[in-house]
Enzyme design. Structure first.
Site: not given
Ligand code: CTP
Length: 409
Positions: A344, A209, A326, A340, A278, A288
């Site tokens: 969490k 990303n 975050f 969240k 995610d 490859k």
């Molecule tokens: N995070 C994490 N592990 C993951 C995904 C996210 O620890 N596999 C943590 C990120 O570092 C951040 C928080 O979760 O502190 C929220 O991440 P974000 O991407 O905004 O949200 P998600 O929980 O992944 O939900 P969504 O993608 O559905 O918004």
């Protein structure tokens, strides 16, 4: 950041002296009162007028100059100094300082100064490695001077080796680390994640990303400057490892999860700005993937969920630990972020909206909202360094409150 701080820089006769102009300028931009003292030899490399123009202060060279601002200049400046940096420090001046010789303005003033003193040796490699010079450096270190190790590289004399003065940015980091903040986080251990993760598709491709890691790095630098012991777990970024921070490099979400979970127990505060992927490919290919192979597969990459690291930590968190996540959203920021926070089991979520001007990936600024179980505080547009400071102020206040409650219970 340095408003009201008096920084004294001693410049000695070394080719690197010209680089101190950049340092003086950077310090002035941070609102420091910068005073430069040069040895006579240093004036062969850079003119005192350069420093006077940049700092707005008289550049001191000769102890017996009658045109003084103060009665006893060297004592007065030594008393006012919050920090004294000698850079570049020649072998000659290091030898004088180590043996209490005070025969010019620079050596006289530093002998009278009680503030923290930093020394940045810069000289030819053979001179630097000479046991006499090494003994003098050790002596200064034993007397409480902090030695900034010289960098290695191509030297002006044509030799290659140790003896190069580090770049002005490094010298500035040392100054900021020493005097920019009160050490109100000393004794605290903080772990911060930063950057994106990369999830392998095949040896040449990956899923990632836009995260650049800036927010996490600023938080790490800030906590270190407030005296915390900081571990930064960083995905792939283009940023340099910050000084005074232990940086652990990882690539994938799984590696980040291992690095964070294995250290979690010993941490007081964990902050997670990293944009963790995610999803990851279920079966990354060892070779490859060719186009005809991919076409035959219907151009589909099968994905699986990665571990949610923040959620895993939320499940095992102790009452005396602070967990901050975050949340980056493009819509329904507050509602999604509050979800969240509870899902969490975090103590705080720092939320931002990618669509807000000045917030998001790669910018030097951010616009964030700090969300806790019973409060929601929207901060104005500010630099990521200032956001880091605001987040830490909020976390420390909250920790003090909960420590108080824990003591009562
Ligand atoms: N995070 C994490 N592990 C993951 C995904 C996210 O620890 N596999 C943590 C990120 O570092 C951040 C928080 O979760 O502190 C929220 O991440 P974000 O991407 O905004 O949200 P998600 O929980 O992944 O939900 P969504 O993608 O559905 O918004």
């Amino acid at each position: 950041m340095l408003k009201g701080k008096c920084v004294v820089i001693g410049v000695t006769g070394s080719i690197a002296a010209y680089k101190i102009a950049n340092l003086a300028s950077a310090l002035v931009k941070l609102h420091a009162d910068v005073n430069v003292i040069m040895t006579k030899n240093a004036t062969n490399f850079i003119n005192p007028i350069t420093f006077e123009t940049l700092t707005g202060n008289k550049c001191l060279v000769d102890t017996f100059d009658r045109n003084f601002q103060f009665q006893v200049e060297h004592v007065s400046l030594a008393k006012r100094a919050d920090i004294f940096l000698v850079a570049p420090a020649s072998a000659n001046v290091i030898g004088k300082m180590a043996n209490g010789i005070a025969d010019d303005m620079l050596t006289t003033t530093i002998l009278a100064a009680k503030c923290p003193k930093l020394i940045s040796p810069a000289m030819n490699t053979n001179m630097y490695e000479n046991p006499i010079v090494q003994d003098n450096i050790k002596k200064l270190s034993d007397y409480g001077f902090e030695i900034i190790n010289p960098a290695s590289g191509y030297l002006a004399c044509g030799d290659t080796g140790a003896g190069k003065m580090p770049e002005p940015e490094t010298l500035l980091s040392y100054i900021l680390q020493t005097i920019a903040f009160q050490k109100d986080m000393s004794g605290k251990r903080v772990l911060i994640t930063a950057g994106p993760t990369q999830e392998k598709i095949d040896p040449v491709r990956y899923i990632t990303n836009h995260s650049t890691g800036k927010m996490g790095y600023e938080l790490a630098i800030h906590c270190a400057r407030r005296g915390a012991k900081v571990t930064l777990v960083a995905g792939p970024t283009a940023l340099e490892d910050p000084l005074f921070v232990e940086t652990v490099h990882v690539i994938s979400a799984a590696e980040m999860a291992d690095a964070v979970k294995s250290r979690f127990e010993e941490e007081d505060i964990v902050i997670m700005p990293a944009a963790v992927a995610d999803y990851r490919p279920i079966n990354p290919a060892d070779e490859k993937i060719k186009k005809d192979q991919s076409d035959a597969n219907g151009n589909v990459i099968a994905l699986e969920r990665t571990e949610d690291i923040l959620m895993s930590l939320g499940k095992i968190k102790r009452k005396d630990q602070f967990l901050c996540g975050f949340s980056m959203e493009t819509e329904n920021m507050l509602e999604n972020s509050r979800t969240k926070l509870s899902k969490k089991n975090a103590d705080m979520i720092v939320a931002n909206n990618l669509r807000t001007k000045g917030a998001g990936f790669g910018t030097d600024t951010n616009v964030v909202t700090l969300i806790t179980a019973d409060a929601c505080r929207e901060l104005e547009l500010m630099s990521k360094a200032d956001v880091a400071a605001a987040i830490m102020d909020e976390i420390l206040a909250s920790l003090t409150q909960s420590e108080y409650k824990l003591r009562l219970s």
